[in-house]
Design a protein around this motif. Structure first.
Motif, PDB file in Angstrom:
ATOM      1  N   ASP A   1       0.836  -1.201   0.000  1.00 48.25           N
ATOM      2  CA  ASP A   1       0.000   0.000   0.000  1.00 48.25           C
ATOM      3  C   ASP A   1       0.867   1.246   0.000  1.00 48.25           C
ATOM      4  OD1 ASP A   1      -2.738  -0.609  -0.052  1.00 48.25           O
ATOM      5  OD2 ASP A   1      -2.777  -1.110   2.075  1.00 48.25           O
ATOM      6  N   ALA A   2       0.577   2.176  -0.901  1.00 47.66           N
ATOM      7  CA  ALA A   2       1.243   3.474  -0.895  1.00 47.66           C
ATOM      8  C   ALA A   2       0.498   4.414  -1.831  1.00 47.66           C
ATOM      9  CB  ALA A   2       2.705   3.356  -1.326  1.00 47.66           C
ATOM     10  N   ALA A   3       0.701   5.700  -1.625  1.00 45.93           N
ATOM     11  CA  ALA A   3       0.151   6.721  -2.509  1.00 45.93           C
ATOM     12  C   ALA A   3       1.141   7.865  -2.610  1.00 45.93           C
ATOM     13  CB  ALA A   3      -1.197   7.226  -1.983  1.00 45.93           C
ATOM     14  N   GLY A   4       1.088   8.579  -3.722  1.00 42.05           N
ATOM     15  CA  GLY A   4       2.011   9.680  -3.894  1.00 42.05           C
ATOM     16  C   GLY A   4       1.823  10.396  -5.211  1.00 42.05           C
ATOM     17  N   VAL A   5       2.878  11.077  -5.648  1.00 39.96           N
ATOM     18  CA  VAL A   5       2.832  11.959  -6.812  1.00 39.96           C
ATOM     19  C   VAL A   5       3.768  11.423  -7.897  1.00 39.96           C
ATOM     20  CG1 VAL A   5       3.237  14.294  -7.638  1.00 39.96           C
ATOM     21  CG2 VAL A   5       2.305  13.937  -5.352  1.00 39.96           C
ATOM     22  N   VAL A   6       3.257  11.301  -9.116  1.00 38.43           N
ATOM     23  CA  VAL A   6       4.029  10.776 -10.239  1.00 38.43           C
ATOM     24  C   VAL A   6       5.182  11.726 -10.570  1.00 38.43           C
ATOM     25  CG1 VAL A   6       3.981  10.208 -12.698  1.00 38.43           C
ATOM     26  CG2 VAL A   6       2.080   9.521 -11.221  1.00 38.43           C
TER      27      VAL A   6
ATOM     28  N   ARG B   1      -1.764  12.431  -8.943  1.00 32.48           N
ATOM     29  CA  ARG B   1      -1.892  11.792  -7.626  1.00 32.48           C
ATOM     30  C   ARG B   1      -2.342  10.343  -7.845  1.00 32.48           C
ATOM     31  NH1 ARG B   1      -3.255  15.154  -3.157  1.00 32.48           N
ATOM     32  NH2 ARG B   1      -4.974  13.756  -2.660  1.00 32.48           N
ATOM     33  N   VAL B   2      -1.636   9.400  -7.250  1.00 33.33           N
ATOM     34  CA  VAL B   2      -1.916   7.987  -7.515  1.00 33.33           C
ATOM     35  C   VAL B   2      -1.821   7.162  -6.234  1.00 33.33           C
ATOM     36  CG1 VAL B   2      -1.137   8.044  -9.925  1.00 33.33           C
ATOM     37  CG2 VAL B   2       0.517   7.548  -8.097  1.00 33.33           C
ATOM     38  N   ALA B   3      -2.482   6.011  -6.266  1.00 25.08           N
ATOM     39  CA  ALA B   3      -2.363   5.014  -5.198  1.00 25.08           C
ATOM     40  C   ALA B   3      -2.132   3.652  -5.838  1.00 25.08           C
ATOM     41  CB  ALA B   3      -3.618   4.985  -4.335  1.00 25.08           C
ATOM     42  N   VAL B   4      -1.485   2.774  -5.080  1.00 26.94           N
ATOM     43  CA  VAL B   4      -1.131   1.442  -5.576  1.00 26.94           C
ATOM     44  C   VAL B   4      -2.276   0.469  -5.363  1.00 26.94           C
ATOM     45  CG1 VAL B   4       0.430  -0.527  -5.245  1.00 26.94           C
ATOM     46  CG2 VAL B   4       1.319   1.809  -5.152  1.00 26.94           C
ATOM     47  N   SER B   5      -2.553  -0.331  -6.386  1.00 30.01           N
ATOM     48  CA  SER B   5      -3.377  -1.532  -6.245  1.00 30.01           C
ATOM     49  C   SER B   5      -2.459  -2.708  -6.536  1.00 30.01           C
ATOM     50  CB  SER B   5      -4.559  -1.508  -7.217  1.00 30.01           C
ATOM     51  OG  SER B   5      -5.315  -2.693  -7.101  1.00 30.01           O
TER      52      SER B   5
ATOM     53  N   PRO C   1      -6.003   6.552  -9.962  1.00 29.06           N
ATOM     54  CA  PRO C   1      -5.959   7.988  -9.679  1.00 29.06           C
ATOM     55  C   PRO C   1      -6.545   8.297  -8.304  1.00 29.06           C
ATOM     56  CG  PRO C   1      -6.969   7.534 -11.825  1.00 29.06           C
ATOM     57  CD  PRO C   1      -6.885   6.232 -11.102  1.00 29.06           C
ATOM     58  N   VAL C   2      -5.970   9.277  -7.642  1.00 32.81           N
ATOM     59  CA  VAL C   2      -6.465   9.754  -6.354  1.00 32.81           C
ATOM     60  C   VAL C   2      -6.970  11.185  -6.541  1.00 32.81           C
ATOM     61  CG1 VAL C   2      -5.876  10.315  -3.968  1.00 32.81           C
ATOM     62  CG2 VAL C   2      -4.867   8.303  -5.056  1.00 32.81           C
ATOM     63  N   PRO C   3      -8.241  11.453  -6.248  1.00 31.22           N
ATOM     64  CA  PRO C   3      -8.765  12.811  -6.440  1.00 31.22           C
ATOM     65  C   PRO C   3      -8.108  13.823  -5.507  1.00 31.22           C
ATOM     66  CG  PRO C   3     -10.546  11.204  -6.211  1.00 31.22           C
ATOM     67  CD  PRO C   3      -9.284  10.504  -5.828  1.00 31.22           C
TER      68      PRO C   3
ATOM     69  N   TRP D   1     -12.876   7.422  -1.711  1.00 38.49           N
ATOM     70  CA  TRP D   1     -12.559   8.791  -2.151  1.00 38.49           C
ATOM     71  C   TRP D   1     -13.692   9.756  -1.813  1.00 38.49           C
ATOM     72  CZ3 TRP D   1      -8.275   6.937  -2.026  1.00 38.49           C
ATOM     73  CH2 TRP D   1      -7.604   6.186  -2.976  1.00 38.49           C
ATOM     74  N   ASP D   2     -14.959   9.285  -1.864  1.00 33.17           N
ATOM     75  CA  ASP D   2     -16.055  10.221  -1.573  1.00 33.17           C
ATOM     76  C   ASP D   2     -16.410  10.288  -0.092  1.00 33.17           C
ATOM     77  OD1 ASP D   2     -17.739   8.070  -0.924  1.00 33.17           O
ATOM     78  OD2 ASP D   2     -18.977   8.234  -2.713  1.00 33.17           O
ATOM     79  N   GLY D   3     -15.664   9.536   0.743  1.00 30.09           N
ATOM     80  CA  GLY D   3     -15.851   9.608   2.181  1.00 30.09           C
ATOM     81  C   GLY D   3     -16.844   8.629   2.759  1.00 30.09           C
ATOM     82  N   THR D   4     -17.475   7.791   1.906  1.00 20.28           N
ATOM     83  CA  THR D   4     -18.415   6.792   2.422  1.00 20.28           C
ATOM     84  C   THR D   4     -17.691   5.802   3.333  1.00 20.28           C
ATOM     85  OG1 THR D   4     -19.784   6.965   0.431  1.00 20.28           O
ATOM     86  CG2 THR D   4     -20.064   4.989   1.785  1.00 20.28           C
ATOM     87  N   PHE D   5     -16.517   5.345   2.900  1.00 20.87           N
ATOM     88  CA  PHE D   5     -15.670   4.467   3.704  1.00 20.87           C
ATOM     89  C   PHE D   5     -14.449   5.258   4.157  1.00 20.87           C
ATOM     90  CE2 PHE D   5     -17.163   0.927   0.645  1.00 20.87           C
ATOM     91  CZ  PHE D   5     -18.353   0.779   1.351  1.00 20.87           C
ATOM     92  N   GLU D   6     -13.915   4.844   5.292  1.00 21.39           N
ATOM     93  CA  GLU D   6     -12.741   5.538   5.843  1.00 21.39           C
ATOM     94  C   GLU D   6     -11.773   4.539   6.463  1.00 21.39           C
ATOM     95  OE1 GLU D   6     -11.541   8.676   9.412  1.00 21.39           O
ATOM     96  OE2 GLU D   6     -13.639   8.156   9.052  1.00 21.39           O
ATOM     97  N   PRO D   7     -10.557   4.452   5.923  1.00 18.56           N
ATOM     98  CA  PRO D   7      -9.550   3.643   6.613  1.00 18.56           C
ATOM     99  C   PRO D   7      -9.144   4.343   7.905  1.00 18.56           C
ATOM    100  CG  PRO D   7      -8.573   4.766   4.738  1.00 18.56           C
ATOM    101  CD  PRO D   7     -10.043   5.066   4.700  1.00 18.56           C
ATOM    102  N   ARG D   8      -9.415   3.709   9.035  1.00 16.40           N
ATOM    103  CA  ARG D   8      -9.073   4.314  10.315  1.00 16.40           C
ATOM    104  C   ARG D   8      -7.568   4.153  10.558  1.00 16.40           C
ATOM    105  NH1 ARG D   8     -13.967   5.306  13.058  1.00 16.40           N
ATOM    106  NH2 ARG D   8     -15.508   5.459  11.368  1.00 16.40           N
ATOM    107  N   VAL D   9      -6.920   5.217  10.929  1.00 15.22           N
ATOM    108  CA  VAL D   9      -5.477   5.222  11.135  1.00 15.22           C
ATOM    109  C   VAL D   9      -5.190   5.238  12.628  1.00 15.22           C
ATOM    110  CG1 VAL D   9      -3.331   6.486  10.735  1.00 15.22           C
ATOM    111  CG2 VAL D   9      -5.064   6.374   8.936  1.00 15.22           C
ATOM    112  N   ARG D  10      -4.495   4.208  13.099  1.00 13.88           N
ATOM    113  CA  ARG D  10      -4.175   4.160  14.526  1.00 13.88           C
ATOM    114  C   ARG D  10      -2.939   4.992  14.857  1.00 13.88           C
ATOM    115  NH1 ARG D  10      -2.820  -2.230  15.315  1.00 13.88           N
ATOM    116  NH2 ARG D  10      -4.283  -2.456  13.603  1.00 13.88           N
ATOM    117  N   GLU D  11      -1.968   5.054  13.922  1.00 13.51           N
ATOM    118  CA  GLU D  11      -0.775   5.866  14.172  1.00 13.51           C
ATOM    119  C   GLU D  11      -0.008   6.050  12.871  1.00 13.51           C
ATOM    120  OE1 GLU D  11       3.157   5.955  17.113  1.00 13.51           O
ATOM    121  OE2 GLU D  11       1.407   4.720  17.629  1.00 13.51           O
ATOM    122  N   VAL D  12       0.639   7.210  12.739  1.00 11.36           N
ATOM    123  CA  VAL D  12       1.556   7.479  11.637  1.00 11.36           C
ATOM    124  C   VAL D  12       2.976   7.313  12.158  1.00 11.36           C
ATOM    125  CG1 VAL D  12       2.371   9.180   9.970  1.00 11.36           C
ATOM    126  CG2 VAL D  12      -0.069   9.052  10.531  1.00 11.36           C
ATOM    127  N   VAL D  13       3.761   6.467  11.480  1.00 11.29           N
ATOM    128  CA  VAL D  13       5.093   6.086  11.947  1.00 11.29           C
ATOM    129  C   VAL D  13       6.119   6.428  10.866  1.00 11.29           C
ATOM    130  CG1 VAL D  13       6.538   4.129  12.657  1.00 11.29           C
ATOM    131  CG2 VAL D  13       4.122   4.218  13.335  1.00 11.29           C
TER     132      VAL D  13
END
Length: 346
Positions: A64-69, A84-88, A134-136, A305-317
């Motif tokens: 899993d990762a996302a970033g800028v081309v 803006r992109v994310a990995v599948s 693509p990531v909006p 992307w539209d906010g219906t689902f949300e990956p909950r983040v426990r911590e940024v490391v």
């Protein structure tokens, strides 16, 4: 550039944050600057070593990762610099009978970025263009970098494999983990009655916040017995089990007649005791599921992307502390995803 690397299979001591050569994109590849990535239990299993997978060391993990081309190969038309992109992470051959039938996740040569091939826990990553979405604008990097693997997996399990309907009741095991908390949200979105298990009052509270109608502390109660009690001895229509091991029999015991158990993994052991008599007498279905097709990925992530689902983040490391992130997953600390960020992005 810097990258997380395993220098062999083993414990946390094999994880390092090393200087590695930058990899320019091939003709069909894209290179992007990683803004956020995420840990999955798959990274832990890959570090420990899995039968049948012989990795070249050192190995960079991460699915899993996302970033800028920053650069694209000469054949790439879908993306350009600054996108803006994310990995599948699922890589299919595109040629076998399953790929030609639109079932890429059943590809006979299927691989997962970070498991079978180098991953994306690095300052920069290079992957096939087909493995980016693509990531909006407006989507936080922590969300974009932690959603893909778990939400596509849970989506295929429930929507495609189990064919979940609004009248179905669903039990999700391990609702505090990545796939678990995604499955709770998807089941709630479809409209079924959702039951969830977790191991503490805090985690149960988060599961309820994600959409679980009923929560069960599996450390205090036998969840199969509790399901029978809550459903008037009927059981549920679908069980999402990515745990297996000793809980497998209780998962089967939680199902109503004609129910479906869908599984994508076996974190507690892959050789569980199976009550075959219960399966045939109650006409149960046991369904395997792995990753998702590109269309399923698009469907699931559009709702992130539209906010219906949300990956909950426990911590940024910081990536330099990836070993601490692995420890958090193994110790079952917290609820949701552990996000890694390159130290240069902090």
């Amino acid at each position: 550039m810097k990258a997380v690397q395993f220098h062999g299979h083993g414990g946390h001591d094999v994880i390092q944050y090393d200087e590695v050569p930058e990899q320019p994109p091939g003709p069909d590849e894209v290179r992007f600057r990683v803004k956020a990535a995420a840990l999955n239990h798959l990274d832990v299993w890959t570090r420990r070593g899995m039968p049948g997978i012989d990795l070249e060391m050192p190995h960079t993990p991460g699915s899993d990762a996302a970033g800028v081309v920053v650069d694209v190969g000469e054949n790439v038309e879908r993306f350009e610099q600054n996108d803006r992109v994310a990995v599948s992470a699922g890589v299919a051959c595109g040629r076998c009978e399953f790929c030609r039938d639109g079932e890429e996740s059943m590809c006979v040569r299927y691989q997962i970025i970070g498991e079978h091939r180098p991953g994306v826990h690095a300052e920069y990553a290079t992957v096939p263009a087909d493995n980016l979405v693509p990531v909006p604008e407006g989507v936080d990097w922590e969300v974009a970098g932690s959603a893909s693997l778990v939400f596509q997996t849970a989506w295929r399990m429930l929507v495609s494999r189990a064919d979940l309907s609004p009248t179905d009741s669903v039990l999700v095991l391990g609702a505090s983990g990545g796939v678990g908390h995604a499955a709770v949200q998807i089941a709630h979105h479809v409209g079924g009655e959702v039951y969830a298990t977790a191991s503490s009052e805090e985690k149960l509270g988060y599961a309820a916040d994600c959409g679980a109608d009923h929560v069960i502390d599996y450390t205090e109660k036998n969840y199969a017995e509790e399901i029978r009690s809550l459903t008037g001895k009927r059981g549920v229509d679908v069980v999402v089990d990515h745990v297996a091991g000793e809980s497998w029999s209780d998962s089967l015991g939680s199902l109503a007649k004609g129910g479906k158990l869908v599984t994508c993994g076996a974190t507690a052991g892959g050789q569980p005791h199976t009550d075959v008599n219960r399966i045939f007498w109650n006409q149960l279905s046991v369904l395997g599921s792995t990753m998702a097709t590109p269309g399923e990925v698009d469907d699931a992530l559009s709702l992130v992307w539209d906010g219906t689902f949300e990956p909950r983040v426990r911590e940024v490391v910081p990536m330099s502390e990836a070993a601490r992130g692995h420890r958090m997953l193994e110790d079952r600390e917290g609820f949701g995803k552990v996000v890694l960020k390159p130290d240069s992005e902090l």
